[in-house]
Design a protein around this motif. Structure first.
Motif, PDB file in Angstrom:
ATOM      1  N   SER A  78      45.953  23.331  -0.707  1.00  0.00           N
ATOM      2  CA  SER A  78      46.936  22.907  -1.705  1.00  0.00           C
ATOM      3  C   SER A  78      46.574  21.555  -2.341  1.00  0.00           C
ATOM      4  O   SER A  78      47.124  21.208  -3.369  1.00  0.00           O
ATOM      5  N   LYS A  79      45.647  20.806  -1.749  1.00  0.00           N
ATOM      6  CA  LYS A  79      45.230  19.514  -2.280  1.00  0.00           C
ATOM      7  C   LYS A  79      44.040  19.635  -3.231  1.00  0.00           C
ATOM      8  O   LYS A  79      43.588  18.645  -3.782  1.00  0.00           O
ATOM      9  N   LEU A  80      43.533  20.871  -3.409  1.00  0.00           N
ATOM     10  CA  LEU A  80      42.369  21.098  -4.254  1.00  0.00           C
ATOM     11  C   LEU A  80      42.764  21.818  -5.530  1.00  0.00           C
ATOM     12  O   LEU A  80      43.689  22.613  -5.554  1.00  0.00           O
ATOM     13  N   PHE A  81      42.018  21.547  -6.595  1.00  0.00           N
ATOM     14  CA  PHE A  81      42.275  22.138  -7.897  1.00  0.00           C
ATOM     15  C   PHE A  81      40.997  22.733  -8.458  1.00  0.00           C
ATOM     16  O   PHE A  81      39.908  22.212  -8.210  1.00  0.00           O
ATOM     17  N   GLN A  82      41.119  23.803  -9.253  1.00  0.00           N
ATOM     18  CA  GLN A  82      39.953  24.465  -9.831  1.00  0.00           C
ATOM     19  C   GLN A  82      39.465  23.788 -11.094  1.00  0.00           C
ATOM     20  O   GLN A  82      38.302  23.915 -11.465  1.00  0.00           O
TER      21      GLN A  82
ATOM     22  N   LEU B  33      33.115  29.976  -0.825  1.00  0.00           N
ATOM     23  CA  LEU B  33      32.027  29.059  -0.516  1.00  0.00           C
ATOM     24  C   LEU B  33      31.214  28.788  -1.776  1.00  0.00           C
ATOM     25  O   LEU B  33      30.917  29.703  -2.543  1.00  0.00           O
ATOM     26  N   GLY B  34      30.884  27.545  -2.001  1.00  0.00           N
ATOM     27  CA  GLY B  34      30.092  27.173  -3.170  1.00  0.00           C
ATOM     28  C   GLY B  34      30.897  26.868  -4.409  1.00  0.00           C
ATOM     29  O   GLY B  34      30.336  26.404  -5.405  1.00  0.00           O
ATOM     30  N   ASP B  35      32.209  27.099  -4.390  1.00  0.00           N
ATOM     31  CA  ASP B  35      33.051  26.792  -5.552  1.00  0.00           C
ATOM     32  C   ASP B  35      33.105  25.283  -5.779  1.00  0.00           C
ATOM     33  O   ASP B  35      33.163  24.499  -4.834  1.00  0.00           O
ATOM     34  N   THR B  36      33.117  24.887  -7.045  1.00  0.00           N
ATOM     35  CA  THR B  36      33.337  23.495  -7.399  1.00  0.00           C
ATOM     36  C   THR B  36      34.831  23.275  -7.514  1.00  0.00           C
ATOM     37  O   THR B  36      35.522  24.037  -8.198  1.00  0.00           O
ATOM     38  N   VAL B  37      35.336  22.250  -6.822  1.00  0.00           N
ATOM     39  CA  VAL B  37      36.761  21.944  -6.821  1.00  0.00           C
ATOM     40  C   VAL B  37      36.959  20.466  -7.138  1.00  0.00           C
ATOM     41  O   VAL B  37      36.009  19.683  -7.122  1.00  0.00           O
ATOM     42  N   PHE B  38      38.201  20.101  -7.416  1.00  0.00           N
ATOM     43  CA  PHE B  38      38.537  18.712  -7.714  1.00  0.00           C
ATOM     44  C   PHE B  38      39.627  18.248  -6.757  1.00  0.00           C
ATOM     45  O   PHE B  38      40.564  18.984  -6.472  1.00  0.00           O
ATOM     46  N   PHE B  39      39.471  17.031  -6.256  1.00  0.00           N
ATOM     47  CA  PHE B  39      40.354  16.442  -5.255  1.00  0.00           C
ATOM     48  C   PHE B  39      40.861  15.118  -5.801  1.00  0.00           C
ATOM     49  O   PHE B  39      40.080  14.319  -6.328  1.00  0.00           O
ATOM     50  N   ILE B  40      42.165  14.880  -5.690  1.00  0.00           N
ATOM     51  CA  ILE B  40      42.738  13.622  -6.157  1.00  0.00           C
ATOM     52  C   ILE B  40      42.795  12.656  -4.983  1.00  0.00           C
ATOM     53  O   ILE B  40      43.523  12.875  -4.020  1.00  0.00           O
ATOM     54  N   ALA B  41      42.002  11.592  -5.069  1.00  0.00           N
ATOM     55  CA  ALA B  41      41.943  10.581  -4.014  1.00  0.00           C
ATOM     56  C   ALA B  41      42.761   9.362  -4.432  1.00  0.00           C
ATOM     57  O   ALA B  41      42.740   8.956  -5.593  1.00  0.00           O
ATOM     58  N   ASN B  42      43.488   8.799  -3.507  1.00  0.00           N
ATOM     59  CA  ASN B  42      44.297   7.593  -3.731  1.00  0.00           C
ATOM     60  C   ASN B  42      45.332   7.770  -4.839  1.00  0.00           C
ATOM     61  O   ASN B  42      45.757   6.802  -5.454  1.00  0.00           O
ATOM     62  N   GLY B  43      45.709   9.000  -5.121  1.00  0.00           N
ATOM     63  CA  GLY B  43      46.761   9.263  -6.088  1.00  0.00           C
ATOM     64  C   GLY B  43      46.354   9.212  -7.541  1.00  0.00           C
ATOM     65  O   GLY B  43      47.145   9.547  -8.410  1.00  0.00           O
ATOM     66  N   TYR B  44      45.120   8.791  -7.844  1.00  0.00           N
ATOM     67  CA  TYR B  44      44.734   8.711  -9.253  1.00  0.00           C
ATOM     68  C   TYR B  44      43.254   8.993  -9.500  1.00  0.00           C
ATOM     69  O   TYR B  44      42.880   9.364 -10.594  1.00  0.00           O
ATOM     70  N   HIS B  45      42.384   8.821  -8.534  1.00  0.00           N
ATOM     71  CA  HIS B  45      40.943   9.002  -8.723  1.00  0.00           C
ATOM     72  C   HIS B  45      40.569  10.464  -8.465  1.00  0.00           C
ATOM     73  O   HIS B  45      40.808  10.975  -7.379  1.00  0.00           O
ATOM     74  N   ILE B  46      39.998  11.132  -9.459  1.00  0.00           N
ATOM     75  CA  ILE B  46      39.620  12.537  -9.330  1.00  0.00           C
ATOM     76  C   ILE B  46      38.162  12.611  -8.899  1.00  0.00           C
ATOM     77  O   ILE B  46      37.287  12.026  -9.540  1.00  0.00           O
ATOM     78  N   ARG B  47      37.911  13.335  -7.784  1.00  0.00           N
ATOM     79  CA  ARG B  47      36.546  13.478  -7.266  1.00  0.00           C
ATOM     80  C   ARG B  47      36.156  14.946  -7.255  1.00  0.00           C
ATOM     81  O   ARG B  47      36.926  15.805  -6.850  1.00  0.00           O
ATOM     82  N   GLU B  48      34.954  15.221  -7.708  1.00  0.00           N
ATOM     83  CA  GLU B  48      34.419  16.582  -7.725  1.00  0.00           C
ATOM     84  C   GLU B  48      33.752  16.865  -6.384  1.00  0.00           C
ATOM     85  O   GLU B  48      33.077  16.006  -5.818  1.00  0.00           O
ATOM     86  N   ALA B  49      33.944  18.083  -5.878  1.00  0.00           N
ATOM     87  CA  ALA B  49      33.383  18.464  -4.584  1.00  0.00           C
ATOM     88  C   ALA B  49      32.999  19.935  -4.598  1.00  0.00           C
ATOM     89  O   ALA B  49      33.372  20.685  -5.494  1.00  0.00           O
TER      90      ALA B  49
END
Length: 56
Positions: free
Chosen positions: A50-54, A6-22
């Motif tokens: 599996s869709k999230l990256f550190q 909980l509280g970790d910052t992760v990165f999500f790839i939206a639409n195959g190319y846009h990287i969003r921080e969450a």
């Protein structure tokens, strides 16, 4: 064992190319509920771990 806490910052790839921080707001059973840090989406989104990256 969860990959993210909980509280970790992760990165999500939206639409195959846009990287969003969450931020992880809930996790369990191989899924994480994340809240995007850009304030475009007010609600949380549930995605597989599996869709999230550190790192970007």
């Amino acid at each position: 064992m969860n990959r993210f806490n909980l509280g970790d910052t992760v990165f999500f790839i939206a639409n195959g190319y846009h990287i969003r921080e969450a931020t992880v707001i809930r996790n369990g059973s191989g899924f994480c509920t994340i809240k995007f840090n850009d304030n475009e989406t007010p609600a949380g989104t549930r995605v597989r771990e599996s869709k999230l990256f550190q790192t970007k």
